[in-house]
Design a protein around this motif. Sequence first.
Motif, PDB file in Angstrom:
ATOM      1  N   PHE A  71       3.106  -0.537 -34.615  1.00 58.03           N
ATOM      2  CA  PHE A  71       3.684  -1.650 -33.859  1.00 58.03           C
ATOM      3  C   PHE A  71       4.714  -1.187 -32.816  1.00 58.03           C
ATOM      4  N   MET A  72       4.825   0.130 -32.642  1.00 57.30           N
ATOM      5  CA  MET A  72       5.801   0.637 -31.672  1.00 57.30           C
ATOM      6  C   MET A  72       5.496   0.201 -30.231  1.00 57.30           C
ATOM      7  N   PRO A  73       4.210   0.213 -29.776  1.00 58.60           N
ATOM      8  CA  PRO A  73       3.990  -0.208 -28.379  1.00 58.60           C
ATOM      9  C   PRO A  73       4.532  -1.602 -28.087  1.00 58.60           C
ATOM     10  N   ILE A  74       4.210  -2.584 -28.962  1.00 56.52           N
ATOM     11  CA  ILE A  74       4.673  -3.940 -28.643  1.00 56.52           C
ATOM     12  C   ILE A  74       6.157  -4.134 -28.932  1.00 56.52           C
ATOM     13  N   PHE A  75       6.710  -3.318 -29.827  1.00 54.40           N
ATOM     14  CA  PHE A  75       8.152  -3.428 -30.053  1.00 54.40           C
ATOM     15  C   PHE A  75       8.917  -2.859 -28.846  1.00 54.40           C
ATOM     16  N   LEU A  76       8.562  -1.627 -28.448  1.00 56.27           N
ATOM     17  CA  LEU A  76       9.327  -0.945 -27.389  1.00 56.27           C
ATOM     18  C   LEU A  76       9.125  -1.567 -26.017  1.00 56.27           C
ATOM     19  N   PHE A  77       7.884  -2.025 -25.755  1.00 51.62           N
ATOM     20  CA  PHE A  77       7.590  -2.502 -24.405  1.00 51.62           C
ATOM     21  C   PHE A  77       7.375  -4.007 -24.332  1.00 51.62           C
ATOM     22  N   GLY A 104      -4.508  -2.668 -30.055  1.00 54.71           N
ATOM     23  CA  GLY A 104      -4.247  -4.043 -29.608  1.00 54.71           C
ATOM     24  C   GLY A 104      -2.923  -4.120 -28.856  1.00 54.71           C
ATOM     25  N   GLY A 105      -1.916  -3.452 -29.375  1.00 56.57           N
ATOM     26  CA  GLY A 105      -0.594  -3.425 -28.728  1.00 56.57           C
ATOM     27  C   GLY A 105      -0.656  -2.729 -27.380  1.00 56.57           C
ATOM     28  N   MET A 106      -1.398  -1.616 -27.319  1.00 59.71           N
ATOM     29  CA  MET A 106      -1.508  -0.865 -26.052  1.00 59.71           C
ATOM     30  C   MET A 106      -2.212  -1.719 -24.993  1.00 59.71           C
ATOM     31  N   ILE A 107      -3.274  -2.439 -25.434  1.00 54.49           N
ATOM     32  CA  ILE A 107      -4.005  -3.306 -24.489  1.00 54.49           C
ATOM     33  C   ILE A 107      -3.088  -4.427 -23.982  1.00 54.49           C
ATOM     34  N   LEU A 108      -2.302  -4.977 -24.918  1.00 54.47           N
ATOM     35  CA  LEU A 108      -1.390  -6.075 -24.561  1.00 54.47           C
ATOM     36  C   LEU A 108      -0.376  -5.630 -23.495  1.00 54.47           C
ATOM     37  N   ILE A 109       0.242  -4.463 -23.707  1.00 58.91           N
ATOM     38  CA  ILE A 109       1.258  -4.045 -22.727  1.00 58.91           C
ATOM     39  C   ILE A 109       0.618  -3.612 -21.402  1.00 58.91           C
ATOM     40  N   LYS A 110      -0.653  -3.198 -21.483  1.00 62.36           N
ATOM     41  CA  LYS A 110      -1.341  -2.860 -20.230  1.00 62.36           C
ATOM     42  C   LYS A 110      -1.638  -4.144 -19.448  1.00 62.36           C
ATOM     43  N   LYS A 111      -2.166  -5.154 -20.180  1.00 62.05           N
ATOM     44  CA  LYS A 111      -2.513  -6.419 -19.514  1.00 62.05           C
ATOM     45  C   LYS A 111      -1.274  -7.116 -18.949  1.00 62.05           C
ATOM     46  N   ALA A 112      -0.139  -6.941 -19.647  1.00 61.69           N
ATOM     47  CA  ALA A 112       1.101  -7.578 -19.175  1.00 61.69           C
ATOM     48  C   ALA A 112       1.745  -6.773 -18.042  1.00 61.69           C
ATOM     49  N   LYS A 113       1.133  -5.627 -17.693  1.00 64.47           N
ATOM     50  CA  LYS A 113       1.589  -4.755 -16.592  1.00 64.47           C
ATOM     51  C   LYS A 113       3.040  -4.309 -16.789  1.00 64.47           C
ATOM     52  N   ILE A 114       3.385  -3.989 -18.038  1.00 63.51           N
ATOM     53  CA  ILE A 114       4.751  -3.528 -18.300  1.00 63.51           C
ATOM     54  C   ILE A 114       4.881  -2.049 -17.943  1.00 63.51           C
ATOM     55  N   LEU A 115       3.826  -1.288 -18.217  1.00 58.22           N
ATOM     56  CA  LEU A 115       3.846   0.128 -17.827  1.00 58.22           C
ATOM     57  C   LEU A 115       3.147   0.275 -16.480  1.00 58.22           C
ATOM     58  N   ASN A 116       3.870   0.827 -15.542  1.00 62.75           N
ATOM     59  CA  ASN A 116       3.322   1.001 -14.188  1.00 62.75           C
ATOM     60  C   ASN A 116       2.714   2.403 -14.073  1.00 62.75           C
ATOM     61  N   PRO A 117       1.366   2.515 -13.950  1.00 57.54           N
ATOM     62  CA  PRO A 117       0.735   3.844 -13.900  1.00 57.54           C
ATOM     63  C   PRO A 117       1.169   4.678 -12.697  1.00 57.54           C
ATOM     64  N   GLN A 118       1.765   4.030 -11.686  1.00 57.62           N
ATOM     65  CA  GLN A 118       2.250   4.777 -10.509  1.00 57.62           C
ATOM     66  C   GLN A 118       3.548   5.532 -10.817  1.00 57.62           C
ATOM     67  N   LYS A 119       4.262   5.099 -11.862  1.00 59.04           N
ATOM     68  CA  LYS A 119       5.563   5.724 -12.163  1.00 59.04           C
ATOM     69  C   LYS A 119       5.407   6.818 -13.205  1.00 59.04           C
ATOM     70  N   LYS A 120       6.009   7.981 -12.887  1.00 59.90           N
ATOM     71  CA  LYS A 120       5.873   9.157 -13.753  1.00 59.90           C
ATOM     72  C   LYS A 120       6.424   8.872 -15.155  1.00 59.90           C
ATOM     73  N   LEU A 121       7.594   8.221 -15.201  1.00 61.57           N
ATOM     74  CA  LEU A 121       8.248   7.944 -16.488  1.00 61.57           C
ATOM     75  C   LEU A 121       7.373   7.036 -17.361  1.00 61.57           C
ATOM     76  N   LEU A 153       3.268   9.362 -24.792  1.00 59.07           N
ATOM     77  CA  LEU A 153       4.105   9.536 -25.986  1.00 59.07           C
ATOM     78  C   LEU A 153       3.666   8.568 -27.094  1.00 59.07           C
ATOM     79  N   LEU A 154       3.303   7.362 -26.689  1.00 57.26           N
ATOM     80  CA  LEU A 154       2.828   6.388 -27.684  1.00 57.26           C
ATOM     81  C   LEU A 154       1.537   6.878 -28.343  1.00 57.26           C
ATOM     82  N   TYR A 155       0.592   7.392 -27.533  1.00 54.91           N
ATOM     83  CA  TYR A 155      -0.647   7.937 -28.119  1.00 54.91           C
ATOM     84  C   TYR A 155      -0.350   9.163 -28.981  1.00 54.91           C
ATOM     85  N   PHE A 156       0.567  10.007 -28.501  1.00 54.93           N
ATOM     86  CA  PHE A 156       0.937  11.203 -29.263  1.00 54.93           C
ATOM     87  C   PHE A 156       1.451  10.821 -30.658  1.00 54.93           C
TER      88      PHE A 156
END
Lengths: 698, 70
Positions: free
Chosen positions: A90-96, B24-41, B48-51
């Motif tokens: 649940f870290m992705p949805i917690f952190l972001f 599911g969480g990764m898809i959600l934050i991608k769809k919500a455009k919280i992580l910008n693929p243009q930004k290095k950070l 790091l999340l996948y790691f």
Amino acid sequence: MESLHGLGTTTDWVVMVIYFVGIMLFGSYFAKYNRSTNDFFFGGRRFSWWLISVSIVATGVGSHSFIKYSAKGLEHGISSTMTYMNDWFFMPIFLFGWLPIVIYSRIRSIPEYFEKRFSPTVRFIATIFQLLYMIGYLGIGLLTLGKTITPLLPQSFAILGMTIPVTMMGVIVAIAVITGIYITFGGQTAVIFTDLIQGLILLFAGILVFIMGINYLGGFDKFWHLLPPDWRLPLADFNKPPDFNFVGIFWQDGVAGSVGFLFMNMGLIMRFMSAKNLDEGRKAAIFNVLFLLPISAIVVSNAGWIGKAMLGLTPAPLNPGVNPDEVFVAVTHIIATKGVFGFVIAALTAALLSTVDSLINAIAAVYMNDVHAPLKEKFRKKFRSKEIETKKELNAARIASAVFTGIGILAAIPFSTYPTVYEAHGYFHSIFTPPLVAAIFLGAFWNRFTTAGVVVTFLGGSSLMIIGARYPGVLITPIAHGIPMDPVHPYTYISALYNTIVCFGMGIIVTFLQDPLTNLVNNIKKIPNHKTYMSGTVLASALLILLIWLNIGGLPLLLLASFVLSFLVALASVYFLKFDPDSHLEGLTIWSIARAKELFKNGKINERDGEIVKVNWKLRDDAIELINVSVKDMERMSAEVGDIVYLSDARKYLGGLKSVHTRLGEPHTEEGVVYIGTEDKENAQFVSGRVLSIEKEL
Amino acid sequence: MPSFSHSWLPFIYLYGVGGIFFIGGMILIKKAKILNPQKKLDRRWKWLLYFGFFYYLAIHLIMILAALYW
């Protein structure tokens, strides 16, 4: 099962007293850094990730862990670590998702989020559930303290010729009284620094016990092979026995517990909110979960593993009939010398006491913030002046603390019927977290989730939970993954899955029925006296809750009552509670985090990458909370006038203790110099002649 | 030798069902455009999340193998 008594020697007690006094003095030093309620509750949003990360260790490790995980380590082996190593999902949805919402919406409690996202009525309902959750946690904390301290005391003591037996409940009451006079030194800043040192000491004490234990057994290889093969596996058996099985614990701890701990534990969230910015909060969380949790898992469990290995020795130095909840104390007593035993127990007890004390304060804060303040606001105009109420507020907080401590003692009684703290804690998580978890999840991640949906999640969901607890054989067995049902404590862990399904299910169904419900309410509004009829639905709902609570009628009738209750509650919510998508969604769900940042800054956000600049500081003679840097320094930071910046003492080892968030004013031409106002200087407690660093945040 | 229901079945369930929550969480934050693929950070955060997911999977895998064969 035998209970231990009288293990502590005079040396151990002396070490414990010195430790307690030292920790109190250490905490009191940092109280001076609190200048506002923001500082008091949230540490002023200033700290570096490493400071937050280590301070979180004491929150997770210090509370109940040594007792409950050592017990399961003894009974089941290395699989006692699994609850520490299932938090990543649940870290992705917690952190972001959740963390940015919490930080940028500036909420001070979870119930406050429900008011912003839905309505004041939902805040009130959420407050009741939050208080139940926290009181349950307090009950578990007091029970654990009782189980830790009882073995150190004699079986009885004599006063005025009377012999008073030492019982665990008696110890719990005594601890509650001591906790009342155990002073909280100066709010969150003091808590963070006290927990920092306690976290490090707890890690050290746990590793020390492991090293001493391995040494006692004759080396790691000997230890490993003294453990039966099933005790070496990192995960429990899939679905048996009922008191410790993988699949039940996955749903209870890995899902409900992890989400509950990350998303609604205000103690933890307040730590992340005290980070200097969102990225530092994320770093703290990631470092904690990736590195400190696996270490903590070993630290809290190893006394149980050592105890199990000891039972393989001839003769066994540990009594095979030892109470599992006392194995940590028993094993430490065997392997540690005088004084070292006192140090380890002191470290554990002080952390537990600190956790319980913080919890009582947090409960009182929720009560004052979410119950007392709204009621006071409502009645103040009618009855008393503001001045009189303000004087009474401190007394109200003190009385609330005392009352909730008493309720916490009562809460410890049902938990004490479980064989170990682990099972009591598991049951607690299964029952108390799903309604809040479902409400937070759907509220934060689903724009369409309505006020009627959240109210039914709480009331309809919990009514189905009560029915599930009464009829586990019918309602929980089909989803129990083959776990045998213990008739005394049925489905301690897997009931979390049932509870989660019914809470999410009711919320989702009602949200999808929003349009027909709205049409129905519109038709009702055309009837004369419609308000009276709708008030009747509220009364009928209360009667149905009573019927379900008192278990009147059989399962079919209770299920029918639950669905009728959910329908009436949904109808009343649509009728009475106003919902404006513009104000109730903006910046409060995962879909509008960019907007949340703008609202936080009160302006357009500046996301251009810039450098951190080092500057010398000069004091302006005004109190305006703005700083002035040179044009060149602004260019290096890629910053503009009005941007939020983080100004701190450049000495990194301070972890942000001397720092402040402020805004950029008009630039000047003096490169390498920042002009600051007296208010910012006082807030940050900057030292003359020290270099500062400036970092643009938004 | 420990049974399948004690060794590999919990591992498969943990990273199967847990993996569904994670993805599911990764898809959600991608769809919500919280992580910008243009930004290095932001790209770093994503990896790091996948790691973290595979890091825990590897730890549990090694621990099961050690329990069974060492």
